[in-house]
Design an enzyme around this catalytic site. Structure first.
Site, PDB file in Angstrom:
ATOM      1  N   MET A 335       0.903  -1.585   0.116  1.00  0.00           N
ATOM      2  CA  MET A 335       0.058   0.090  -0.464  1.00  0.00           C
ATOM      3  C   MET A 335       0.653   0.980   0.206  1.00  0.00           C
ATOM      4  O   MET A 335       0.801   2.200  -0.825  1.00  0.00           O
ATOM      5  CB  MET A 335      -0.685  -0.052   1.651  1.00  0.00           C
ATOM      6  CG  MET A 335      -2.316  -1.407   0.905  1.00  0.00           C
ATOM      7  SD  MET A 335      -2.996  -1.428  -0.212  1.00  0.00           S
ATOM      8  CE  MET A 335      -3.924   0.886   0.227  1.00  0.00           C
ATOM      9  N   LYS A 414       2.317   0.347  15.264  1.00  0.00           N
ATOM     10  CA  LYS A 414       2.278   2.188  14.686  1.00  0.00           C
ATOM     11  C   LYS A 414       2.192   2.352  15.321  1.00  0.00           C
ATOM     12  O   LYS A 414       2.984   3.917  15.558  1.00  0.00           O
ATOM     13  CB  LYS A 414       0.861   1.640  14.075  1.00  0.00           C
ATOM     14  CG  LYS A 414       0.655   1.221  12.549  1.00  0.00           C
ATOM     15  CD  LYS A 414      -0.408   0.774  12.572  1.00  0.00           C
ATOM     16  CE  LYS A 414      -1.684   0.160  11.045  1.00  0.00           C
ATOM     17  NZ  LYS A 414      -1.375   0.394  10.050  1.00  0.00           N
ATOM     18  N   SER A 436      -6.559  -1.103   7.771  1.00  0.00           N
ATOM     19  CA  SER A 436      -7.763  -1.482   7.212  1.00  0.00           C
ATOM     20  C   SER A 436      -8.711  -0.891   8.264  1.00  0.00           C
ATOM     21  O   SER A 436      -9.923  -1.807   8.108  1.00  0.00           O
ATOM     22  CB  SER A 436      -7.823  -2.009   6.242  1.00  0.00           C
ATOM     23  OG  SER A 436      -6.892  -3.105   6.947  1.00  0.00           O
ATOM     24  N   HIS A 457      -8.309   5.390   4.359  1.00  0.00           N
ATOM     25  CA  HIS A 457      -7.679   4.586   4.585  1.00  0.00           C
ATOM     26  C   HIS A 457      -7.682   4.522   2.894  1.00  0.00           C
ATOM     27  O   HIS A 457      -9.094   4.869   1.893  1.00  0.00           O
ATOM     28  CB  HIS A 457      -8.751   3.689   4.907  1.00  0.00           C
ATOM     29  CG  HIS A 457      -9.100   2.500   4.408  1.00  0.00           C
ATOM     30  ND1 HIS A 457     -10.199   1.936   5.003  1.00  0.00           N
ATOM     31  CD2 HIS A 457      -8.071   1.669   4.545  1.00  0.00           C
ATOM     32  CE1 HIS A 457      -9.988   0.825   4.519  1.00  0.00           C
ATOM     33  NE2 HIS A 457      -9.048   0.499   4.102  1.00  0.00           N
TER      34      HIS A 457
HETATM   35  P1  NAD Z   1       2.818  -4.339   3.988  1.00  0.00           P
HETATM   36  O1  NAD Z   1       3.472  -5.572   4.656  1.00  0.00           O
HETATM   37  O2  NAD Z   1       3.108  -4.404   2.531  1.00  0.00           O
HETATM   38  O3  NAD Z   1       4.401  -3.426   3.813  1.00  0.00           O
HETATM   39  C1  NAD Z   1       4.552  -2.839   5.324  1.00  0.00           C
HETATM   40  C2  NAD Z   1       5.453  -2.026   5.019  1.00  0.00           C
HETATM   41  O4  NAD Z   1       6.251  -1.754   5.376  1.00  0.00           O
HETATM   42  C3  NAD Z   1       6.622  -3.232   4.480  1.00  0.00           C
HETATM   43  O5  NAD Z   1       7.554  -3.135   4.007  1.00  0.00           O
HETATM   44  C4  NAD Z   1       7.709  -3.313   6.036  1.00  0.00           C
HETATM   45  O6  NAD Z   1       9.554  -3.313   5.916  1.00  0.00           O
HETATM   46  C5  NAD Z   1       7.710  -1.601   6.494  1.00  0.00           C
HETATM   47  N1  NAD Z   1       7.698  -1.671   7.441  1.00  0.00           N
HETATM   48  C6  NAD Z   1       7.180  -2.085   8.818  1.00  0.00           C
HETATM   49  N2  NAD Z   1       8.111  -1.786   9.586  1.00  0.00           N
HETATM   50  C7  NAD Z   1       8.601  -0.350   9.553  1.00  0.00           C
HETATM   51  C8  NAD Z   1       8.959   1.062  10.117  1.00  0.00           C
HETATM   52  N3  NAD Z   1       8.809   0.516  11.774  1.00  0.00           N
HETATM   53  N4  NAD Z   1       9.301   1.653   9.486  1.00  0.00           N
HETATM   54  C9  NAD Z   1       9.053   2.290   8.217  1.00  0.00           C
HETATM   55  N5  NAD Z   1       8.393   0.657   7.881  1.00  0.00           N
HETATM   56  C10 NAD Z   1       8.792  -0.250   7.843  1.00  0.00           C
HETATM   57  O7  NAD Z   1       2.125  -4.176   4.125  1.00  0.00           O
HETATM   58  P2  NAD Z   1       0.508  -2.756   3.694  1.00  0.00           P
HETATM   59  O8  NAD Z   1       0.075  -4.703   2.702  1.00  0.00           O
HETATM   60  O9  NAD Z   1       1.114  -2.436   2.189  1.00  0.00           O
HETATM   61  O10 NAD Z   1      -0.790  -2.633   4.592  1.00  0.00           O
HETATM   62  C11 NAD Z   1      -0.133  -1.647   5.223  1.00  0.00           C
HETATM   63  C12 NAD Z   1      -0.813  -0.890   6.218  1.00  0.00           C
HETATM   64  O11 NAD Z   1      -2.151  -0.177   4.531  1.00  0.00           O
HETATM   65  C13 NAD Z   1      -2.266  -1.470   7.461  1.00  0.00           C
HETATM   66  O12 NAD Z   1      -2.039  -0.923   7.953  1.00  0.00           O
HETATM   67  C14 NAD Z   1      -3.143  -2.377   6.281  1.00  0.00           C
HETATM   68  O13 NAD Z   1      -3.782  -2.747   7.316  1.00  0.00           O
HETATM   69  C15 NAD Z   1      -2.876  -1.168   4.896  1.00  0.00           C
HETATM   70  N6  NAD Z   1      -4.157  -1.929   4.066  1.00  0.00           N
HETATM   71  C16 NAD Z   1      -3.848  -2.321   4.101  1.00  0.00           C
HETATM   72  C17 NAD Z   1      -4.429  -3.296   2.134  1.00  0.00           C
HETATM   73  C18 NAD Z   1      -4.392  -3.759   1.091  1.00  0.00           C
HETATM   74  O14 NAD Z   1      -4.597  -4.359   0.634  1.00  0.00           O
HETATM   75  N7  NAD Z   1      -2.843  -4.625   1.325  1.00  0.00           N
HETATM   76  C19 NAD Z   1      -5.868  -2.303   1.732  1.00  0.00           C
HETATM   77  C20 NAD Z   1      -5.814  -1.022   2.556  1.00  0.00           C
HETATM   78  C21 NAD Z   1      -5.299  -0.508   3.785  1.00  0.00           C
END
Ligand code: NAD
Length: 709
Positions: A335, A414, A436, A457
């Protein structure tokens, strides 16, 4: 010549179309003047509007002007627009809203045709000069002129199909008789605009020029130097009926692939119109009127027109101009990486932070691919990539106007990230989370300045899903909420304000639909049949495919959270599904989940048997029930906002006008009694929500929307 109405133009007035100092108080929406060579310049400049649209009043005035021109007979006529960025963007869609009587519509369409026919019949050279958008009725007026010149950068097209219509001002006939009819049909069937250069190569315009050369171009046209392109051999062949029958068959096939004819009748109506009448301009113009009238009153067109206004309503929520110049995104995963790429594409400087350099590299790689697809121009791609700055150290947080957190879905993680960010961020900057499912109240615990913390979101994939839920919580400052909402508008997304509560709106409504689909798999119903039940209803993809797309890990997590926080009657996630997640079979992203995946496509061994009505209700009604609950709890302000959010956030069957509109059309009593029967057959999860009691009647709601726009 009527000196009081026409005034000789000063040369400077010709630069951007005749200027404002040309007096003509006779018409509200048009201005006209003569130049030194005796050419009439007619400028459309719709009163009180930034875009020219064709309303009844605009056409009535146009008719009066044409009557004048028939008697005054200037040496030629140039039609231009007085708006800085568009020629004419089509009909005033409000005109079509609520139309029910096809015969009355046909009468009105006939009158409008007679105006455009009058333009076509003028006994001197007529020319449209189009800049910006020249689409729908605008292009139809241009087609009735002898010549068309596009200013570089203009876009020409027929978007009517997106409203469940086809052109209705003679455009179906004139376009298929001016250029290769298969190209004209392609434009009308896809609704996609073409740029000026492509329009020239198709023969839709005779020349492309720059604004500064307009006068020369007009002179050349009026002296007969501008030639209209020949239609070519293929076009001549299509004047034979058997050739059109063969071409039409192929068009039907392709159109049905994109939009099922039972839900979207306009493509087939257009194809039949051309197949039957394409051999005669006059016949096709005449048949177009009745066909257009039948479509306007259809439920599909009325609902798609509703969706058009829902979109405008959401856009309007973005309100004031946003001036975010620097966005800092934390977390470069699925995301965060895509959010950062999207913001940079919209012209904003973006720093993207992650602990993992590889994640940053991958995000930039994905951005490069996206920009290539959208921008198609090496220099523009390079500029966009220049704006997207990988920032391993996270230094950008100190300069950003808005910081968007997109690290994994864990409250403690977070909160730790926020502590680091708050120490660096500038005083007026906004801190946003893309969570989310976690309540903002929980995430805000420990924040020094919770009033500037908001949820933004986004949906996956960010570049295609237009919706952003803007999540508020009790401590949020109203000004921050307004700025965050405006930021969504700045990056060309549609904001929907929602209250912080489990799953917000979209995930809360989608989860019961996905969970029910899993329960049906558990009962032994074929996955393909379950997907077909939803697709036949009009969803863009079935729930099983969607669960694989989203990721089974995410689905299981969100379902468990909603079950615990909101609805213990929701079926438990079966063990076999938990096992899949444990084995890493997460769906599309790992190549296997409920289906096996080949790239972006699931492998579906069979089409799926005909689903029963009960299957469709079992999937759709729990989603509607959750929507009713969200309305009752005030998660979202009103039913129209909810309908827009579900259409633009989940692709909920647009031709049904949104979930609440569908419920009202089908009848709230029917929805509630069907839920009761399902409750008896399958359990408490189908219990009708109390919110149904306050869902108003369809007529009332429709008139509310009309008032609002
Ligand atoms: P992801 O696991 O693909 O990516 C998370 C990234 O954060 C990773 O690259 C990781 O290295 C990095 N990270 C972890 N700790 C960190 C820190 N302390 N500082 C900086 N970077 C750090 O996750 P995602 O699917 O992109 O989801 C991220 C957020 O978006 C979540 O809250 C999720 O609920 C929300 N979300 C996801 C979706 C989806 O379809 N995947 C849709 C809407 C919202």
């Amino acid at each position: 010549m009527k000196g009081s109405v026409w005034k000789v133009l000063e040369p400077r007035n010709l630069e951007l179309g005749p200027a404002k100092d040309i007096e003509s108080d006779r018409w509200k929406n048009w201005r006209m003047a003569l130049d030194e060579g005796g050419i009439a310049w007619l400028v459309i400049d719709k009163a009180g509007s930034s875009a020219n649209t064709l309303s009844e009043e605009v056409l009535r005035e146009f008719d009066e002007i044409l009557a004048d021109l028939e008697t005054t007979k200037p040496k030629g006529l140039v039609i231009r627009s007085g708006k800085p960025d568009n020629f004419i963007v089509g009909a005033d869609v409000k005109m079509f809203q609520g139309m029910q009587d096809a015969a009355a519509v046909e009468e009105k369409v006939k009158e409008a045709h007679s105006v455009v026919d009058r333009l076509e019949a003028l006994p001197f050279t007529t020319l449209t000069i189009a800049h910006g958008n020249c689409v729908g009725g605008g292009l139809e007026i241009a087609l009735a002129c002898d010549h068309r010149i596009a200013i570089a950068g203009a876009k020409l097209g027929f978007p009517e199909i997106l409203l469940g219509l086809h052109p209705g001002l003679g455009g179906t006939a004139r376009s298929t008789h001016l250029i290769d009819p298969t190209e004209a049909m392609k434009m009308m069937l896809t609704g996609k605009s073409v740029d000026a250069r492509k329009a020239k190569s198709l023969g839709l315009v005779d020349a492309v020029t720059e604004e500064r050369h307009v006068r020369n171009a007009v002179r050349a046209t009026m002296s007969g130097d501008l030639k209209t392109r020949d239609r070519g051999i293929k076009a001549a062949a299509m004047s034979s009926y058997p050739a059109r029958v063969i071409a039409a068959r192929q068009m039907r096939h392709q159109a049905a692939d994109k939009a099922p004819p039972k839900h979207y009748p306009a493509p087939n109506a257009l194809i039949a119109l051309w197949e039957e009448h394409g051999g005669s301009l006059a016949d096709m113009k005449c048949a177009e009127q009745a066909s257009f009238a039948r479509l306007v009153v259809s439920e599909t067109a009325q609902n798609l027109i509703r969706v058009f206004f829902l979109r405008s309503g959401l856009k309007a929520k973005a309100g004031d101009e946003s001036e975010v110049r620097h966005v800092h995104v934390v977390g470069a995963g699925a995301m965060g990486g895509d959010i950062a790429a999207w913001c940079a594409l919209q012209g904003i400087r973006v720093t993207l932070a992650d602990l993992d350099a590889e994640a940053l590299g991958k995000a930039v790689g994905r951005a490069n691919t996206l920009y290539g697809k959208i921008l198609k121009d090496g220099a523009k791609v390079r500029d966009a990539l220049d704006r997207l700055i990988p920032d391993l150290a996270g230094a950008g947080a100190a300069r950003a106007d808005i910081v968007i957190e997109a690290v994994p879905e864990r409250t403690d993680l977070k909160q730790k990230v926020y502590a680091g960010l708050e120490a660096k961020m500038k005083p007026g900057a906004i801190l946003a989370t893309n969570t989310s499912s976690i309540r903002l109240e929980d995430l805000a615990k420990g924040l020094k300045r919770p009033e500037r913390f908001v949820g933004l979101h986004f949906f996956n994939p960010v570049s295609r899903m237009q919706l952003i839920e803007v999540v508020r919580h009790p401590e949020l400052d109203q000004d921050v909420l307004a700025r965050a909402t405006a930021f969504a508008g700045q990056i060309d997304r549609l904001p929907v304000p929602v209250k912080s509560s489990p799953g917000f709106l979209v995930n809360r409504a989608l989860t019961p639909y996905l969970v029910e689909a899993i329960a049906m798999v558990d009962e032994g119903i074929a996955k393909e049949t379950i997907d077909r039940a939803a697709e036949d209803f009009g969803m863009p993809m079935g729930p099983i495919e969607l669960a694989d797309q989203v990721g089974l890990d995410i689905c299981v997590e969100v379902a468990a959270m909603l079950r615990a926080d909101l609805d213990p009657s929701m079926p438990e996630i079966p063990e076999w599904l938990k096992d899949k997640v444990e084995q890493g079979k997460l769906g599309r992203k790992t190549g296997e989940g409920l289906y096996r995946w080949k790239g972006d496509e699931p492998v579906k061994p069979e089409k799926g048997a005909e689903p029963s009505r009960e299957m469709t209700d079992r999937l759709i009604l729990p989603m509607l029930n959750a929507c009713a609950a969200c309305l009752r709890e005030g998660v979202v302000a009103d039913a129209d906002t909810l309908d827009g959010a579900m259409i633009f956030g989940t692709g909920f069957a647009p031709f049904r006008g949104g979930p609440m509109h569908y419920a009202r059309t089908r009848g709230v009593d029917d929805i509630v009694s069907t839920l009761r029967s399902l409750e008896q057959a399958h359990g408490a999860r189908f219990k009708p929500d109390e919110g149904w009691q306050s869902v108003e009647s369809r007529q009332q709601a429709d008139s509310d929307l009309r008032e609002a726009v």
